[in-house]
Design an enzyme around this catalytic site. Sequence first.
Site, short mmCIF file in Angstrom:
data_model
loop_
_atom_site.label_atom_id
_atom_site.label_comp_id
_atom_site.label_asym_id
_atom_site.label_seq_id
_atom_site.Cartn_x
_atom_site.Cartn_y
_atom_site.Cartn_z
N SER A 80 9.96 -1.09 -0.68
CA SER A 80 9.96 -1.46 0.75
C SER A 80 10.46 -0.31 1.64
CB SER A 80 10.81 -2.72 0.98
OG SER A 80 10.26 -3.82 0.26
N ASN A 104 1.10 4.63 -2.00
CA ASN A 104 0.43 3.76 -2.96
C ASN A 104 -0.24 2.63 -2.18
OD1 ASN A 104 -0.41 2.21 -5.09
ND2 ASN A 104 1.62 1.50 -5.67
N TRP A 105 -1.54 2.75 -1.99
CA TRP A 105 -2.27 1.75 -1.21
C TRP A 105 -2.47 0.45 -1.98
CZ3 TRP A 105 -6.84 4.47 1.82
CH2 TRP A 105 -6.29 5.34 2.77
N GLU A 125 4.09 -3.74 -11.06
CA GLU A 125 2.97 -4.69 -11.00
C GLU A 125 2.08 -4.55 -12.24
OE1 GLU A 125 3.05 -4.66 -6.14
OE2 GLU A 125 1.50 -3.53 -7.20
N GLY A 156 4.74 1.86 -0.26
CA GLY A 156 3.72 0.84 -0.40
C GLY A 156 3.13 0.41 0.93
N GLY A 157 3.58 -0.72 1.45
CA GLY A 157 3.00 -1.30 2.67
C GLY A 157 2.97 -0.36 3.86
#
Length: 246
Positions: free
Chosen positions: A207, A11-12, A93, A228-229
């Site tokens: 995370s 997920n960018w 989000e 994610g990151g």
Amino acid sequence: MTVRRPLIAANWKMNGDRELVTMMAATLQCIDSSHEILICPPVIFLSDFPKSTQYRLGAQNVSSEKAGAFTGEISADMIRAAGAEYVILGHSERRCLFAETDATVLQKAQQALRVGITPIICFGETLSERQQEKTMWVLAQHLDAVYAAQPDLLAESVIAYEPVWAIGTGLTATPEQAQQVHSFIRQHLARINADAAAKVRILYGGSVNADNWPTLFSQPDIDGALVGGASLKPAEFAAICQMAKE
């Protein structure tokens, strides 16, 4: 024993550019993974990815409407035409920043299924809810609002457990905490359809990185990750994809 093919999804969020698209596509072409790999970039980059059997493409959102005067919205037909086979729905989000409800998520899932796109539906508790020991109660309410309302969705979707307190914070649920919740989700949904609950893939998101993923992935009810990151770093994301389940 039910065998579920692991799914590793990137997920960018609102990050990335065409250079990252090129780097990610080239990196994934060079790895050997038995997992299903999914890239969900900003929708504008979907058509920039070269066609490949190494990965699939997904969107991060879709309109709850089929078409019409909805400025700024993107329909299921549009993201399908751009190459999306999956779509992430109900991310924390979207729920927190854009006030999306379970009812909205269900409407969006219905639009996705209408055009053959698989929804990845996210659920999770806040830190205060966990501290008050309400995690399972909160998840049950969300799960019932979506799957009890439309039972056939269970066989046609993927679930992502995302503890809200672990999204982008560097905090991660322990393998034991994550497994406990994943097991609860599967058992709770078995009351709707036991066969579908045994087969549905439940991803962990929060995370995730190359260091913590092996211990998380060793848990029996964790069928993949929503990354994610770390998914913005092609080498690290490829390392996560290559980690095999024993």
